[in-house]
Write an enzyme that holds these catalytic residues in place. Structure first.
Site, PDB file in Angstrom:
ATOM      1  N   THR A 123       0.846  -1.202   0.000  1.00 20.81           N
ATOM      2  CA  THR A 123       0.000   0.000   0.000  1.00 20.81           C
ATOM      3  C   THR A 123       0.884   1.256   0.000  1.00 20.81           C
ATOM      4  OG1 THR A 123      -0.361   0.124   2.387  1.00 20.81           O
ATOM      5  CG2 THR A 123      -1.836  -1.337   1.139  1.00 20.81           C
ATOM      6  N   GLU A 141       1.166  -3.279   4.556  1.00 20.89           N
ATOM      7  CA  GLU A 141       0.308  -2.096   4.742  1.00 20.89           C
ATOM      8  C   GLU A 141       1.153  -0.826   4.948  1.00 20.89           C
ATOM      9  OE1 GLU A 141      -2.155  -0.380   4.747  1.00 20.89           O
ATOM     10  OE2 GLU A 141      -4.016  -1.508   4.792  1.00 20.89           O
ATOM     11  N   HIS A 142       0.448   0.287   5.169  1.00 15.63           N
ATOM     12  CA  HIS A 142       1.076   1.616   5.184  1.00 15.63           C
ATOM     13  C   HIS A 142       2.197   1.777   6.229  1.00 15.63           C
ATOM     14  CE1 HIS A 142      -0.801   2.752   9.008  1.00 15.63           C
ATOM     15  NE2 HIS A 142      -1.741   1.899   8.618  1.00 15.63           N
ATOM     16  N   ASP A 143       3.137   2.639   5.917  1.00 20.10           N
ATOM     17  CA  ASP A 143       4.170   3.090   6.858  1.00 20.10           C
ATOM     18  C   ASP A 143       5.036   1.971   7.424  1.00 20.10           C
ATOM     19  OD1 ASP A 143       3.456   5.943   6.873  1.00 20.10           O
ATOM     20  OD2 ASP A 143       1.567   5.209   7.709  1.00 20.10           O
ATOM     21  N   ASN A 161       2.685   0.337  10.113  1.00 17.42           N
ATOM     22  CA  ASN A 161       3.673   0.735  11.138  1.00 17.42           C
ATOM     23  C   ASN A 161       4.446  -0.446  11.723  1.00 17.42           C
ATOM     24  OD1 ASN A 161       3.416   3.700  11.379  1.00 17.42           O
ATOM     25  ND2 ASN A 161       1.289   3.187  11.831  1.00 17.42           N
TER      26      ASN A 161
END
Ligand code: UDP
Length: 224
Positions: A123, A141-143, A161
């Protein structure tokens, strides 16, 4: 005039899983399929597999080519690193391969030599080091920040994260709980996450975790 030569390093499970993606790309670029070979230093009998010639590395270097591009399709990250170094020394170019149905969103940086199998999703706002392998249906997923030579078996669910350090291996179907921007969940260098594990907290470097919730694998000290 000689033409580029393309190699998939490793003719075992991983390499054979990647070859169709490589083939699709090579054909799309207008090269003929005899320019695409498996490289494998093991004993190869027969001398071709799934329609592609298998050569060892020395023979690969001896074949005539205007340039050489190789994707290292071997799950063991330390072998991958050793081969990647050798390729660099021999000025062989690193070749990243990804399935045409991968989804890659915003601000994703992906290091050289990555292999993304079909249905992989990355993402947004993700940094990934060199020679990452993400097998079928895995997502990031993000970050997230992912180091070098990290390996995902199929269906790894890496939520937001999360930091995954170099040489970590994440088994099939593992789920890693989302961290926070202040406190990312960290999978340490060389850690192993077992198949189907549900990781709810950070894993120290070099430790193997299994189960739900994932706990360090304790090997029995006395065999009965
Ligand atoms: N291999 C190689 N050179 C090396 C180390 C490994 O050609 O220095 C080849 C090995 O002969 C084998 C493949 O890489 O064919 C690794 O296959 P394996 O079944 O161990 O794993 P996977 O395909 O799942 O990565």
């Amino acid at each position: 005039m000689s033409k580029p030569l393309f190699g998939i390093y490793g003719a075992s499970g991983c390499g054979r899983g990647i070859m169709p993606l490589a083939r699709e790309w090579v054909l799309k670029q207008g090269f003929s399929l005899d320019r695409l070979v498996f490289i494998d230093d093991g004993n190869h009998n027969p001398e071709s597999v799934n329609g592609h010639r298998i050569v060892n590395y020395t023979d690969f270097l001896a074949l005539e080519a205007s340039e050489r591009r190789v994707s290292v399709a071997i799950a063991n990250s330390h072998v991958r690193e050793k081969i990647a170094l050798r390729l660099q020394q021999d000025q062989v170019l690193s070749w990243s391969i990804q399935a045409s149905n991968c989804v890659i969103m915003d601000e994703v940086s992906l290091g050289e030599g990555a292999i993304l199998s079909p249905f992989v999703t990355l993402t947004s706002n993700i940094r990934i080091g060199q020679h990452f392998q993400a097998n079928l249906y895995s997502y990031v997923e993000h970050d997230c920040i992912i180091g070098d030579f990290v390996t995902f078996a199929p269906s790894v669910r890496c939520n937001g994260n999360i930091v995954i350090e170099d040489h970590a291996y994440i088994g099939a179907g593992a789920v890693i709980k989302q961290g926070t921007p202040d406190q990312p969940l960290v999978i340490g260098r060389g850690a192993i996450v077992g198949m189907g594990a549900v990781v709810t907290k950070s894993v120290p470097a070099g430790v193997t975790v299994v189960g739900n919730p994932a706990r360090p694998l304790v090997k029995p000290s006395i065999l009965n």
